[in-house]
Design an enzyme around this catalytic site. Structure first.
Site, PDB file in Angstrom:
ATOM      1  N   LEU A  93       0.855  -1.199   0.000  1.00 53.74           N
ATOM      2  CA  LEU A  93       0.000   0.000   0.000  1.00 53.74           C
ATOM      3  C   LEU A  93       0.883   1.238   0.000  1.00 53.74           C
ATOM      4  O   LEU A  93       1.984   1.221   0.549  1.00 53.74           O
ATOM      5  CB  LEU A  93      -0.866   0.026   1.272  1.00 53.74           C
ATOM      6  N   GLU A 123     -10.641   0.835   7.908  1.00 57.40           N
ATOM      7  CA  GLU A 123     -10.400  -0.347   8.747  1.00 57.40           C
ATOM      8  C   GLU A 123      -8.992  -0.278   9.319  1.00 57.40           C
ATOM      9  O   GLU A 123      -8.158   0.494   8.850  1.00 57.40           O
ATOM     10  CB  GLU A 123     -10.591  -1.629   7.925  1.00 57.40           C
ATOM     11  N   LYS A 125      -5.113  -0.975  10.109  1.00 59.15           N
ATOM     12  CA  LYS A 125      -3.945  -1.558   9.434  1.00 59.15           C
ATOM     13  C   LYS A 125      -3.235  -2.391  10.490  1.00 59.15           C
ATOM     14  O   LYS A 125      -2.686  -1.851  11.446  1.00 59.15           O
ATOM     15  CB  LYS A 125      -3.040  -0.457   8.882  1.00 59.15           C
ATOM     16  N   GLU A 180      -3.860 -10.648   7.589  1.00 54.79           N
ATOM     17  CA  GLU A 180      -2.659 -10.443   8.384  1.00 54.79           C
ATOM     18  C   GLU A 180      -2.631 -11.410   9.565  1.00 54.79           C
ATOM     19  O   GLU A 180      -3.632 -11.547  10.275  1.00 54.79           O
ATOM     20  CB  GLU A 180      -2.688  -8.982   8.880  1.00 54.79           C
ATOM     21  N   CYS A 416      16.446  -3.116  49.901  1.00 51.92           N
ATOM     22  CA  CYS A 416      15.580  -2.032  49.445  1.00 51.92           C
ATOM     23  C   CYS A 416      16.420  -0.758  49.284  1.00 51.92           C
ATOM     24  O   CYS A 416      17.071  -0.332  50.244  1.00 51.92           O
ATOM     25  CB  CYS A 416      14.458  -1.798  50.451  1.00 51.92           C
ATOM     26  N   CYS A 438       7.866   1.556  54.577  1.00 55.86           N
ATOM     27  CA  CYS A 438       9.111   1.995  53.944  1.00 55.86           C
ATOM     28  C   CYS A 438       8.805   3.307  53.232  1.00 55.86           C
ATOM     29  O   CYS A 438       7.946   3.375  52.384  1.00 55.86           O
ATOM     30  CB  CYS A 438       9.592   0.952  52.934  1.00 55.86           C
TER      31      CYS A 438
HETATM   32  S1  IVH Z   1      -5.115  -4.130   1.954  1.00 54.92           S
HETATM   33  C1  IVH Z   1      -4.420  -4.768  -2.345  1.00 54.92           C
HETATM   34  N1  IVH Z   1      -5.857  -3.928   4.445  1.00 54.92           N
HETATM   35  O1  IVH Z   1      -0.253  -3.662   5.114  1.00 54.92           O
HETATM   36  C2  IVH Z   1      -4.598  -4.378  -0.940  1.00 54.92           C
HETATM   37  N2  IVH Z   1      -3.578  -4.388   4.008  1.00 54.92           N
HETATM   38  O2  IVH Z   1       1.752  -1.859   4.096  1.00 54.92           O
HETATM   39  C3  IVH Z   1      -3.570  -4.943  -0.102  1.00 54.92           C
HETATM   40  N3  IVH Z   1      -2.200  -4.652   6.009  1.00 54.92           N
HETATM   41  O3  IVH Z   1       0.788  -5.694   2.475  1.00 54.92           O
HETATM   42  C4  IVH Z   1      -3.591  -4.654   1.281  1.00 54.92           C
HETATM   43  N4  IVH Z   1      -3.811  -4.352   7.460  1.00 54.92           N
HETATM   44  O4  IVH Z   1       0.120  -6.803   4.698  1.00 54.92           O
HETATM   45  C5  IVH Z   1      -4.842  -4.143   3.609  1.00 54.92           C
HETATM   46  N5  IVH Z   1      -6.671  -3.752   6.603  1.00 54.92           N
HETATM   47  C6  IVH Z   1      -5.655  -3.957   5.773  1.00 54.92           C
HETATM   48  C7  IVH Z   1      -4.352  -4.224   6.227  1.00 54.92           C
HETATM   49  C8  IVH Z   1      -3.331  -4.424   5.312  1.00 54.92           C
HETATM   50  C9  IVH Z   1      -2.523  -4.612   7.306  1.00 54.92           C
HETATM   51  C10 IVH Z   1      -0.829  -4.872   5.505  1.00 54.92           C
HETATM   52  C11 IVH Z   1      -0.743  -5.780   4.314  1.00 54.92           C
HETATM   53  C12 IVH Z   1      -0.075  -4.948   3.264  1.00 54.92           C
HETATM   54  C13 IVH Z   1       0.654  -3.954   4.077  1.00 54.92           C
HETATM   55  C14 IVH Z   1       1.007  -2.706   3.308  1.00 54.92           C
END
Ligand code: IVH
Length: 703
Positions: A93, A123, A125, A180, A416, A438
Site C-alpha cells: 500500500l 479499517e 492496518k 494479516e 531495598c 518503607c
Molecule cells: S489491503 C491490495 N488492508 O499492510 C490491498 N492491508 O503496508 C492490499 N495490512 O501488504 C492490502 N492491514 O500486509 C490491507 N486492513 C488492511 C491491512 C493491510 C494490514 C498490511 C498488508 C499490506 C501492508 C502494506
C-alpha cells in the site's frame, strides 16, 4: 552513524531528497535489505526510520526521475522471494502520514475516476505479516506468506496455530483469503512466558513474535497467533460488488475479519467522514488489544477499484494512513530502581530520548526484575521501546546483534534502595518487606514541610515515634490524632501535643496547591503543583483530568501526564480521606473556579494582561509577612507567573529586604521594580477587594 543519532525524530512528511545518485542507490539498497529482514521477523531499522527512508527515496525520484532504480521500494513490493507463486500479486500500500496526504489521495482518485468516490471503507492496518490462505472445497490447503508479492513461502504447517483462520469453512467453497497474521498483546505476554519456560530468548515485540512463529518449524511448543482477513480472491460475484460485502461474506464462512475486530470497519461517503474516523481510530489505538500501525482506507465499490487500477506495487484505490510508530529502537542508558509508596520495587529504563507514538520518551518501564533478567536487557543495548496509545512506554526487548561486548547483565538490588531493609521476592513484583512503612517517614515529613502543609512541630523525632507506635502510616492519619493520644508519646508533653494538634488542624486551610505539593506526586514539585492547582481549581477536576487535559497545563507533556494520572489513581484513597477530614481541596483565585469573562473585562487579575495572559514576575529578597514560597504563591494568586530568574522577558521584579544580584540586574535592564512592602500592600488590597488601591500601586510601576 549511531543507532540513536537517527532515533529521536524521523519525519516522513518533510523528507529531503538525497544529493547524489550514489547516496540514492545506497538508500534503495538499505531499504531492500531492511524490508527483507523485516519479513523474516528481524527488525534491522525500526518502522518509522524505514518509512522516513522510503519517503526520502520517493522525493529524490520526484526530483530526478532518471535516477529511479527498478528495485526501488516505491516500485516493487519489498520482501524476500519464495517458492509459492501467488494467484495474483499480493500488493503493498502507499502510505500517507497526515490529513493532507489523505485528502491528496482522495482528490487524485476523484480525478482518475472522473467522479467522486461513492463510498470508502475505513479499517485497521494490522501490524503483522500478510498471508494468502487457500481453501479448496472449504478445506484449508495452503498458506503462503506475501514474500515479494509474486511468490511467498509455504507456512501451511504453522497456520494451524492461527485463531481466525479455520481449517474448515462453513461452506464447501474454493477461495483465497488474504489477511494479516499477528499476535495480540495478551498472547504476546503469554508467548514470552512459554518461551521463557522453554529456555528460549523472549520475543522483542509482537510483530517479530508473529513473524518468528510463522516461520518456525518443529518447535516443541506452540504459541498463540491470530488472523484478520482484509481481502480475498474468488469471492462469488453476488458478494463481491463492494469490499465491505466481500468481508461480510468471509465472516459468514467463519473467517475472522478486520470488520469483526475490536477496531471494526466503517463505511463513509465523504473524505471528511474518512478523516473523522481515522482520527477516532487513532484515539482508540491503545485500547484495541493488538498492534495497529495505521488505518487502511479503500474505495468500497469494486467498480471504483477496477476503474482506478493498481501500479506494480500498490493499488491506487487504497491508501494506508500510518500512525506515528508505536515501537522504536534506542539506547538504554541506565537502569534505575524505584520504590513506590506501597514499597513496590521496580526497574525503570532511562533511555536516549526517542519519539514513540508521536511523543518523546526518555524513560520506560521494565516491569519487574524477573522479567528484566529473563529478557536479559543490559545497559548499552539497543532496545525496543513500545508505547501504544496512553499506555506507559515499555521496553519489550533488546537487539542482541547490536549488544556492545562490554555490556554486563543487570545486578538487581540486594536490599531495598530506600530503607536498606529486606526485599520480599516471593512474588514477581518485588516489594520492600516494610511495605507502606518503607518511605512513610519521608512522605510524612515532606507533607508537613514548610513549602507543603507547613505543620510546625512535626519533625523527624515525632514522626519516628508516631510510626513506631503505629499511629500513622500516611498523611491522612495525622488528622485523626488527638491531644490525649499524642501526649502518651515519648518526650511529648501536653503543651506540645496541644500545639501540634492545633497546627495539624490549621493546615486544613492550606490551598489545594499545598496539598498537591505535600502528597509528593511524582514528576511534580512546588511550582508545578501551584500551576496545576490554578489550572484545575479543585481536586475533583485534578482527579478527573485525562492525559490529553493534563497536556494543556504549561510544562506538562504526555510522558509526565501519564505518570501523574497513575500517581493520582494510587493516591486516591489518601486524597479521599484527607477530604473527609476537611482538608481544603480548592485553589482560591483559580480562573477555573471563576471563569474570566474577557468580554466584560471584569475578571482580569491584577498581574494579568487584558487578554488574561499572566505577567512574568520575579520575587527576590524577603517580603514582610511572607515566606519565599508564599511570595511566589501570592504572584500566582494575583494572576501572574512567578519566575526565578530576571531577564528581558520579566515584566515586574518585586524587591524585598536583602535582595542581591537579581535586584541589580533588574535595575540594569530597566525593568519595573516594586518594593517588597508595596507588594505586601498590593496583596492585602487584592484580598480585601480594594481594586482602586490595587490599580494605584501597580500603575505607579508598570508602564
Ligand atoms: S489491503 C491490495 N488492508 O499492510 C490491498 N492491508 O503496508 C492490499 N495490512 O501488504 C492490502 N492491514 O500486509 C490491507 N486492513 C488492511 C491491512 C493491510 C494490514 C498490511 C498488508 C499490506 C501492508 C502494506
Amino acid at each position: 552513524m549511531s543507532a540513536t543519532a537517527t532515533a529521536s525524530i524521523v519525519d516522513p512528511t518533510h523528507a529531503q531528497p538525497f544529493y547524489t545518485h550514489d547516496e540514492y542507490l545506497a538508500a534503495v539498497e538499505r531499504a531492500l535489505r531492511a524490508a527483507t529482514a523485516y519479513y523474516a521477523g528481524d527488525v534491522t531499522i525500526d518502522d518509522a526510520t524505514y518509512d522516513a527512508l522510503v519517503a526520502r527515496i520517493a522525493v529524490t525520484e520526484d526530483h530526478h526521475p532518471a535516477w529511479q532504480s527498478t528495485t526501488s521500494p516505491t516500485r516493487v513490493v519489498a520482501g524476500p522471494t519464495g517458492d509459492v507463486p501467488h494467484s495474483e500479486p499480493m500488493l503493498s500500500l502507499d502510505n500517507v502520514f497526515a490529513e493532507d496526504g489523505l485528502r491528496g489521495w482522495a482528490s487524485r482518485l476523484h480525478k482518475a475516476l472522473g467522479q467522486r468516490v461513492a463510498q470508502y471503507t475505513i479499517e485497521p492496518k494490522i501490524d503483522g505479516l500478510a498471508v494468502a490462505a487457500h481453501y479448496r472445497d472449504g478445506r484449508l490447503t495452503l498458506v503462503a506468506t506475501r514474500g515479494d508479492g509474486r511468490t511467498g513461502e509455504d507456512v501451511t504447517a504453522q497456520a494451524r496455530l492461527v485463531a481466525g483462520l479455520p481449517q474448515q469453512l462453513a461452506a464447501p467453497v474454493s477461495i483465497e483469503v488474504r489477511g494479516e497474521v499477528f499476535m495480540t498483546n495478551a498472547d504476546f505476554t503469554a508467548a514470552n512466558e512459554i518461551r521463557i519456560a522453554n529456555g528460549e530468548p523472549v520475543f522483542a515485540h509482537p510483530r517479530s513474535a508473529a513473524a518468528g512463529t510463522m516461520r518456525a518449524i518443529n518447535r516443541g511448543y506452540d504459541v498463540p497467533l491470530s488472523f484478520l482477513a482484509y481481502a480475498a480472491v474468488g469471492v462469488p460475484e453476488q458478494h463481491a460488488q463492494s469490499h465491505s460485502e466481500s468481508i461480510e461474506y468471509l465472516a459468514g464462512l467463519g473467517v475472522a475479519t478486520t470488520a469483526q475486530s475490536s477496531a471494526g470497519m466503517v463505511v463513509g461517503t465523504s473524505i471528511d467522514e474518512v478523516v473523522d474516523n481515522v482520527v477516532a481510530l487513532g484515539a482508540r489505538r491503545g485500547q484495541l488489544g493488538f498492534a495497529v500501525d495505521g488505518v487502511v482506507v479503500k474505495a468500497n465499490y469494486a467498480a471504483d477499484q477496477q476503474a482506478a487500477g493498481s501500479s506494480s506495487r500498490a493499488p491506487r484505490w487504497s491508501i494506508a494512513y500510518k500512525f506515528p510508530a508505536d515501537t522504536r529502537t534506542t539506547t538504554l542508558l541506565r537502569i534505575d530502581v524505584q520504590v513506590g509508596r506501597t514499597g513496590l520495587i521496580t526497574p525503570v529504563a532511562v533511555l536516549e530520548p526517542v519519539q514513540v507514538g508521536g511523543v518523546i520518551v526518555a524513560s520506560a518501564t521494565l516491569h519487574n526484575f524477573a522479567d528484566l533478567l529473563l529478557r536479559d536487557v543490559r545497559v548499552g543495548d539497543t532496545v525496543f521501546v513500545r508505547r501504544a496509545g496512553e499506555v506507559i512506554p515499555e521496553i519489550t526487548g533488546a537487539k542482541l546483534d547490536e549488544r556492545p561486548e562490554t555490556a554486563q547483565p543487570f545486578e538487581p538490588p540486594a536490599v531495598c534502595p530506600r530503607c536498606q531493609g529486606e526485599i520480599d521476592r516471593t512474588q514477581k513484583r518485588w516489594r520492600c518487606l516494610r511495605g507502606r512503612a518503607c518511605g512513610a517517614a519521608e512522605a510524612l515529613l515532606y507533607y508537613a514541610s514548610r513549602d507543603a502543609m507547613d505543620i510546625e512541630g512535626l519533625g523527624d523525632k515525632v514522626v519516628d515515634s508516631l510510626l513506631a507506635a503505629g499511629l500513622v502510616t500516611d498523611p491522612a492519619d495525622l488528622y485523626g490524632l488527638d491531644v490525649a493520644t499524642l501526649s502518651r508519646l515519648d518526650r511529648m508533653g501536653t503543651l506540645s501535643a496541644t500545639n501540634l494538634v492545633a497546627n495539624i488542624e490549621a493546615s486544613k486551610l492550606k490551598p489545594l496547591s499545598r496539598v498537591l505539593t505535600g502528597l509528593g506526586v511524582r514528576m511534580t514539585g512546588r511550582s508545578l503543583s501551584r500551576r496545576i492547582a490554578r489550572h484545575f481549581g479543585t481536586m475533583a477536576a485534578v482527579q478527573a483530568a485525562t492525559v490529553a487535559e493534563w497536556e494543556l497545563v504549561d510544562g506538562i507533556g504526555a510522558g509526565r501526564a501519564q505518570v501523574i494520572v497513575a500517581e493520582l489513581i494510587e493516591l486516591a484513597p489518601v486524597i479521599d480521606r484527607l477530604a473527609a477530614h476537611g482538608v481544603t481541596m480548592v485553589e482560591p483565585g483559580s480562573p477555573a473556579l471563576e471563569p474570566a469573562d474577557a468580554e466584560q473585562g471584569g475578571a482580569v487579575l491584577p498581574l494579568q494582561r487584558r487578554d488574561g495572559t499572566p505577567l512574568t514576575v520575579v520575587v527576590t529578597g524577603s517580603i514582610p509577612g511572607l515566606s519565599r514560597t508564599e511570595g511566589n504563591e501570592a504572584v500566582e494568586v494575583l494572576g501572574g507567573k512567578s519566575s526565578g530568574s530576571v531577564s528581558g522577558k520579566t515584566d515586574l521584579v518585586v524587591v524585598g529586604d536583602g535582595a542581591g544580584s537579581k535586584a541589580d540586574r533588574a535595575t540594569n535592564l530597566r525593568l519595573p521594580v516594586l518594593p517588597g512592602e508595596r507588594f505586601a500592600e498590593l496583596l492585602a488590597a487584592h484580598r480585601s477587594g480594594k481594586h482602586k488601591q490595587v490599580r494605584q500601586i501597580l500603575r505607579a510601576v508598570l508602564r
